[in-house]
Structure formats: C-alpha cells, structure tokens
Design a protein around this motif. Structure first.
Motif, mmCIF file in Angstrom:
data_model
loop_
_atom_site.group_PDB
_atom_site.id
_atom_site.type_symbol
_atom_site.label_atom_id
_atom_site.label_comp_id
_atom_site.label_asym_id
_atom_site.label_seq_id
_atom_site.Cartn_x
_atom_site.Cartn_y
_atom_site.Cartn_z
ATOM 1 N N ALA A 42 0.832 -1.206 0.000
ATOM 2 C CA ALA A 42 0.000 0.000 0.000
ATOM 3 C C ALA A 42 0.866 1.255 0.000
ATOM 4 O O ALA A 42 0.456 2.296 -0.531
ATOM 5 C CB ALA A 42 -0.927 0.000 1.210
ATOM 6 N N ALA A 43 2.060 1.169 0.578
ATOM 7 C CA ALA A 43 2.968 2.316 0.589
ATOM 8 C C ALA A 43 3.697 2.476 -0.740
ATOM 9 O O ALA A 43 4.466 3.425 -0.921
ATOM 10 C CB ALA A 43 3.984 2.162 1.723
ATOM 11 N N GLY A 44 3.487 1.530 -1.671
ATOM 12 C CA GLY A 44 4.118 1.637 -2.986
ATOM 13 C C GLY A 44 5.522 1.079 -3.027
ATOM 14 O O GLY A 44 6.253 1.322 -3.985
ATOM 15 N N GLU A 45 5.919 0.332 -2.021
ATOM 16 C CA GLU A 45 7.258 -0.256 -1.990
ATOM 17 C C GLU A 45 7.184 -1.703 -2.442
ATOM 18 O O GLU A 45 6.142 -2.352 -2.352
ATOM 19 C CB GLU A 45 7.834 -0.157 -0.577
ATOM 20 C CG GLU A 45 8.032 1.277 -0.133
ATOM 21 C CD GLU A 45 8.594 1.365 1.273
ATOM 22 O OE1 GLU A 45 8.860 0.322 1.883
ATOM 23 O OE2 GLU A 45 8.747 2.490 1.759
ATOM 24 N N PRO A 46 8.309 -2.245 -2.920
ATOM 25 C CA PRO A 46 8.299 -3.636 -3.381
ATOM 26 C C PRO A 46 8.149 -4.604 -2.206
ATOM 27 O O PRO A 46 8.709 -4.391 -1.139
ATOM 28 C CB PRO A 46 9.659 -3.799 -4.058
ATOM 29 C CG PRO A 46 10.519 -2.748 -3.458
ATOM 30 C CD PRO A 46 9.612 -1.612 -3.115
ATOM 31 N N ALA A 47 7.399 -5.677 -2.439
ATOM 32 C CA ALA A 47 7.152 -6.647 -1.370
ATOM 33 C C ALA A 47 7.679 -8.039 -1.707
ATOM 34 O O ALA A 47 7.525 -8.953 -0.917
ATOM 35 C CB ALA A 47 5.663 -6.727 -1.074
ATOM 36 N N ASN A 48 8.297 -8.197 -2.889
ATOM 37 C CA ASN A 48 8.924 -9.474 -3.227
ATOM 38 C C ASN A 48 10.111 -9.215 -4.150
ATOM 39 O O ASN A 48 10.372 -8.075 -4.551
ATOM 40 C CB ASN A 48 7.914 -10.449 -3.845
ATOM 41 C CG ASN A 48 7.288 -9.938 -5.117
ATOM 42 O OD1 ASN A 48 7.924 -9.241 -5.899
ATOM 43 N ND2 ASN A 48 6.030 -10.280 -5.328
ATOM 44 N N GLY A 49 10.825 -10.249 -4.495
ATOM 45 C CA GLY A 49 12.035 -10.094 -5.297
ATOM 46 C C GLY A 49 11.788 -9.542 -6.687
ATOM 47 O O GLY A 49 12.553 -8.713 -7.188
ATOM 48 N N ARG A 50 10.721 -9.990 -7.321
ATOM 49 C CA ARG A 50 10.414 -9.526 -8.676
ATOM 50 C C ARG A 50 10.096 -8.028 -8.673
ATOM 51 O O ARG A 50 10.550 -7.274 -9.543
ATOM 52 C CB ARG A 50 9.244 -10.326 -9.232
ATOM 53 C CG ARG A 50 8.972 -10.039 -10.692
ATOM 54 C CD ARG A 50 7.941 -10.989 -11.273
ATOM 55 N NE ARG A 50 8.485 -12.341 -11.281
ATOM 56 C CZ ARG A 50 7.815 -13.420 -10.857
ATOM 57 N NH1 ARG A 50 6.598 -13.294 -10.391
ATOM 58 N NH2 ARG A 50 8.364 -14.607 -10.918
ATOM 59 N N GLU A 51 9.314 -7.584 -7.690
ATOM 60 C CA GLU A 51 8.982 -6.160 -7.588
ATOM 61 C C GLU A 51 10.222 -5.336 -7.247
ATOM 62 O O GLU A 51 10.386 -4.224 -7.749
ATOM 63 C CB GLU A 51 7.911 -5.947 -6.528
ATOM 64 C CG GLU A 51 6.558 -6.521 -6.893
ATOM 65 C CD GLU A 51 5.567 -6.466 -5.746
ATOM 66 O OE1 GLU A 51 5.940 -5.972 -4.653
ATOM 67 O OE2 GLU A 51 4.429 -6.903 -5.931
ATOM 68 N N LEU A 52 11.092 -5.871 -6.402
ATOM 69 C CA LEU A 52 12.319 -5.160 -6.041
ATOM 70 C C LEU A 52 13.232 -4.995 -7.247
ATOM 71 O O LEU A 52 13.836 -3.939 -7.444
ATOM 72 C CB LEU A 52 13.059 -5.910 -4.929
ATOM 73 C CG LEU A 52 14.373 -5.292 -4.453
ATOM 74 C CD1 LEU A 52 14.126 -3.915 -3.852
ATOM 75 C CD2 LEU A 52 15.055 -6.195 -3.459
ATOM 76 N N ASP A 53 13.314 -6.038 -8.080
ATOM 77 C CA ASP A 53 14.165 -5.965 -9.266
ATOM 78 C C ASP A 53 13.669 -4.898 -10.231
ATOM 79 O O ASP A 53 14.474 -4.220 -10.865
ATOM 80 C CB ASP A 53 14.209 -7.331 -9.951
ATOM 81 C CG ASP A 53 15.280 -7.406 -11.014
ATOM 82 O OD1 ASP A 53 16.383 -6.875 -10.783
ATOM 83 O OD2 ASP A 53 15.011 -8.000 -12.078
ATOM 84 N N ALA A 54 12.372 -4.736 -10.337
ATOM 85 C CA ALA A 54 11.820 -3.714 -11.242
ATOM 86 C C ALA A 54 11.825 -2.328 -10.593
ATOM 87 O O ALA A 54 11.698 -1.326 -11.295
ATOM 88 C CB ALA A 54 10.392 -4.098 -11.623
#
Length: 83
Positions: A54-66
């Motif tokens: 909800a804060a717009g931060e990545p919550a898994n590895g795939r989201e962090l990579d992007a």
C-alpha cells in the motif's frame, strides 16, 4: 457382587504409564500452541506485506528488481570485482 469390592480389586496404574500419558498430553498441547503461534505469524506477515504494498514499496524479489534503477556500467564498481 458388590460394585465397591470390584473397584477396590483394580490394580493402580503404573507410574511409568502415568508419566508417559502426561508427556503425551504435554506434547499435544505444545503442538497445538505451535500451530496457533505459526497461524498468528502468517496473519501478521500478510498484514505487513499489505502495508508495504500500500505504501508503494516492493514486497517481493520480482517487484524489487523492477523498482530500483540499474547502474551504468561505467559507474558500477561491482564489475571491477568480477574481473
């Protein structure tokens, strides 16, 4: 026969058997407590991940990579270590 006499003729439960039964009950209670604890952890972690998303931060590895911007090869110090 008299029922009170029949109950008096029973042999008492051996101490070892009582000990084993107490250990079995404690083991079942321990497993139950562990299952409840793990269930609350799963629920709490799910709520934390929802708050992170909800804060717009990545919550898994795939989201962090992007999420992060790639470093230019000229500024990437990791390439020096790979050589």
């Amino acid at each position: 026969m008299n029922p009170t006499l029949e109950s008096n003729n029973r042999r008492p439960m051996p101490l070892a058997l009582k000990f084993i039964m107490v250990l079995a009950v404690l083991l079942v209670l321990l497993i139950l407590a562990f299952a409840v604890w793990r269930g609350t952890l799963v629920s709490a972690n799910h709520q934390r991940l929802k708050a992170i998303k909800a804060a717009g931060e990545p919550a898994n590895g795939r989201e962090l990579d992007a999420w992060y911007a790639p470093v230019d090869e000229k500024e990437n110090a990791a390439l020096v270590w790979l050589d």
